[in-house]
Design a protein around this motif. Structure first.
Motif, mmCIF file in Angstrom:
data_model
loop_
_atom_site.group_PDB
_atom_site.id
_atom_site.type_symbol
_atom_site.label_atom_id
_atom_site.label_comp_id
_atom_site.label_asym_id
_atom_site.label_seq_id
_atom_site.Cartn_x
_atom_site.Cartn_y
_atom_site.Cartn_z
ATOM 1 N N ALA A 19 0.841 -1.198 0.000
ATOM 2 C CA ALA A 19 0.000 0.000 0.000
ATOM 3 C C ALA A 19 0.873 1.245 0.000
ATOM 4 O O ALA A 19 2.062 1.188 0.306
ATOM 5 N N ALA A 20 0.279 2.366 -0.330
ATOM 6 C CA ALA A 20 1.009 3.629 -0.418
ATOM 7 C C ALA A 20 1.622 4.029 0.929
ATOM 8 O O ALA A 20 2.659 4.683 0.972
ATOM 9 N N ASP A 21 0.983 3.635 2.028
ATOM 10 C CA ASP A 21 1.500 4.009 3.350
ATOM 11 C C ASP A 21 2.611 3.082 3.845
ATOM 12 O O ASP A 21 3.065 3.196 4.977
ATOM 13 N N GLY A 22 3.024 2.127 2.997
ATOM 14 C CA GLY A 22 4.101 1.218 3.378
ATOM 15 C C GLY A 22 3.629 -0.082 3.983
ATOM 16 O O GLY A 22 4.414 -1.001 4.176
ATOM 17 N N SER A 23 2.343 -0.167 4.296
ATOM 18 C CA SER A 23 1.818 -1.427 4.824
ATOM 19 C C SER A 23 1.649 -2.426 3.681
ATOM 20 O O SER A 23 1.754 -2.077 2.512
ATOM 21 N N VAL A 24 1.399 -3.673 4.045
ATOM 22 C CA VAL A 24 1.238 -4.737 3.064
ATOM 23 C C VAL A 24 -0.170 -5.293 3.188
ATOM 24 O O VAL A 24 -0.671 -5.491 4.300
ATOM 25 N N VAL A 25 -0.826 -5.529 2.061
ATOM 26 C CA VAL A 25 -2.172 -6.113 2.054
ATOM 27 C C VAL A 25 -2.076 -7.506 1.439
ATOM 28 O O VAL A 25 -1.527 -7.682 0.349
ATOM 29 N N LEU A 26 -2.597 -8.490 2.161
ATOM 30 C CA LEU A 26 -2.573 -9.879 1.710
ATOM 31 C C LEU A 26 -3.973 -10.332 1.335
ATOM 32 O O LEU A 26 -4.940 -10.001 2.028
ATOM 33 N N VAL A 27 -4.074 -11.107 0.262
ATOM 34 C CA VAL A 27 -5.322 -11.760 -0.110
ATOM 35 C C VAL A 27 -5.154 -13.219 0.287
ATOM 36 O O VAL A 27 -4.230 -13.895 -0.177
ATOM 37 N N LEU A 28 -6.021 -13.695 1.170
ATOM 38 C CA LEU A 28 -5.853 -15.019 1.761
ATOM 39 C C LEU A 28 -7.060 -15.911 1.516
ATOM 40 O O LEU A 28 -8.188 -15.436 1.421
ATOM 41 N N HIS A 29 -6.794 -17.207 1.444
ATOM 42 C CA HIS A 29 -7.849 -18.226 1.447
ATOM 43 C C HIS A 29 -7.606 -19.047 2.708
ATOM 44 O O HIS A 29 -6.529 -19.621 2.881
ATOM 45 N N ILE A 30 -8.589 -19.104 3.579
ATOM 46 C CA ILE A 30 -8.426 -19.719 4.895
ATOM 47 C C ILE A 30 -9.142 -21.060 4.969
ATOM 48 O O ILE A 30 -10.260 -21.195 4.496
ATOM 49 N N GLN A 31 -8.469 -22.029 5.584
ATOM 50 C CA GLN A 31 -9.075 -23.332 5.842
ATOM 51 C C GLN A 31 -9.074 -23.543 7.354
ATOM 52 O O GLN A 31 -8.086 -23.997 7.934
ATOM 53 N N PRO A 32 -10.175 -23.190 8.022
ATOM 54 C CA PRO A 32 -10.243 -23.368 9.478
ATOM 55 C C PRO A 32 -10.443 -24.830 9.847
ATOM 56 O O PRO A 32 -10.856 -25.649 9.020
ATOM 57 N N GLY A 33 -10.146 -25.159 11.095
ATOM 58 C CA GLY A 33 -10.359 -26.520 11.582
ATOM 59 C C GLY A 33 -9.347 -27.521 11.064
ATOM 60 O O GLY A 33 -9.600 -28.727 11.074
ATOM 61 N N ALA A 34 -8.185 -27.064 10.619
ATOM 62 C CA ALA A 34 -7.149 -27.967 10.107
ATOM 63 C C ALA A 34 -6.410 -28.617 11.270
ATOM 64 O O ALA A 34 -6.567 -28.229 12.427
ATOM 65 N N ARG A 35 -5.568 -29.593 10.963
ATOM 66 C CA ARG A 35 -4.810 -30.294 11.995
ATOM 67 C C ARG A 35 -3.810 -29.359 12.675
ATOM 68 O O ARG A 35 -3.603 -29.416 13.875
ATOM 69 N N LYS A 36 -3.146 -28.502 11.862
ATOM 70 C CA LYS A 36 -2.209 -27.530 12.437
ATOM 71 C C LYS A 36 -2.243 -26.242 11.635
ATOM 72 O O LYS A 36 -2.690 -26.224 10.490
ATOM 73 N N THR A 37 -1.768 -25.167 12.255
ATOM 74 C CA THR A 37 -1.741 -23.871 11.599
ATOM 75 C C THR A 37 -0.478 -23.755 10.770
ATOM 76 O O THR A 37 0.626 -23.923 11.293
ATOM 77 N N GLU A 38 -0.667 -23.484 9.457
ATOM 78 C CA GLU A 38 0.486 -23.409 8.552
ATOM 79 C C GLU A 38 0.088 -22.748 7.245
ATOM 80 O O GLU A 38 -1.080 -22.667 6.903
ATOM 81 N N VAL A 39 1.106 -22.287 6.516
ATOM 82 C CA VAL A 39 0.888 -21.769 5.166
ATOM 83 C C VAL A 39 0.868 -22.966 4.229
ATOM 84 O O VAL A 39 1.720 -23.854 4.320
ATOM 85 N N ALA A 40 -0.119 -23.014 3.347
ATOM 86 C CA ALA A 40 -0.294 -24.171 2.466
ATOM 87 C C ALA A 40 -0.019 -23.833 1.003
ATOM 88 O O ALA A 40 -0.434 -24.561 0.113
ATOM 89 N N GLY A 41 0.664 -22.713 0.740
ATOM 90 C CA GLY A 41 0.980 -22.355 -0.642
ATOM 91 C C GLY A 41 -0.086 -21.477 -1.259
ATOM 92 O O GLY A 41 -0.892 -20.868 -0.561
ATOM 93 N N LEU A 42 -0.094 -21.427 -2.563
ATOM 94 C CA LEU A 42 -1.034 -20.567 -3.271
ATOM 95 C C LEU A 42 -2.318 -21.313 -3.623
ATOM 96 O O LEU A 42 -2.297 -22.510 -3.887
ATOM 97 N N HIS A 43 -3.415 -20.576 -3.605
ATOM 98 C CA HIS A 43 -4.729 -21.094 -3.966
ATOM 99 C C HIS A 43 -5.311 -20.073 -4.932
ATOM 100 O O HIS A 43 -5.919 -19.092 -4.513
#
Length: 96
Positions: free
Chosen positions: A7-31
């Protein structure tokens, strides 16, 4: 990268796809054009959103107050703003 924008103010905006209720919390790559994150927290009473923001704050080494949910409170598709995060750290997180 469609999932990551500076963003213009220096912050970063992420577009995420979330899978709740998984076995563990982790990044699963691109969707598609989103970064997929699996969350161990259930999608009940905002627990998954709180777990997501805490996970991202820890992964980016920023305080929890620097991470905010922009959209998608009740959806699997979310937009999150992170203030003070390094783009290189996020790119490494996605490719890990």
């Amino acid at each position: 990268m469609g999932w990551l924008a500076q963003a213009a103010d220096g912050s970063v905006v992420l577009v995420l796809h979330i899978q709740p209720g998984a076995r563990k919390t982790e990044v699963a790559g691109l969707h598609g054009d989103a970064l997929k994150i699996r969350l161990a927290a259930p999608p009940v009473d905002g627990k998954a959103n709180a777990a997501l923001l805490a996970f991202l704050a820890k992964a980016c080494s920023v305080p929890k107050s620097a991470v905010s949910l922009l959209s998608g409170e009740t959806s699997r598709s979310k937009r999150v703003r992170i203030v003070g995060a390094e783009v290189s750290v996020l790119e490494a997180l996605a490719s890990a």
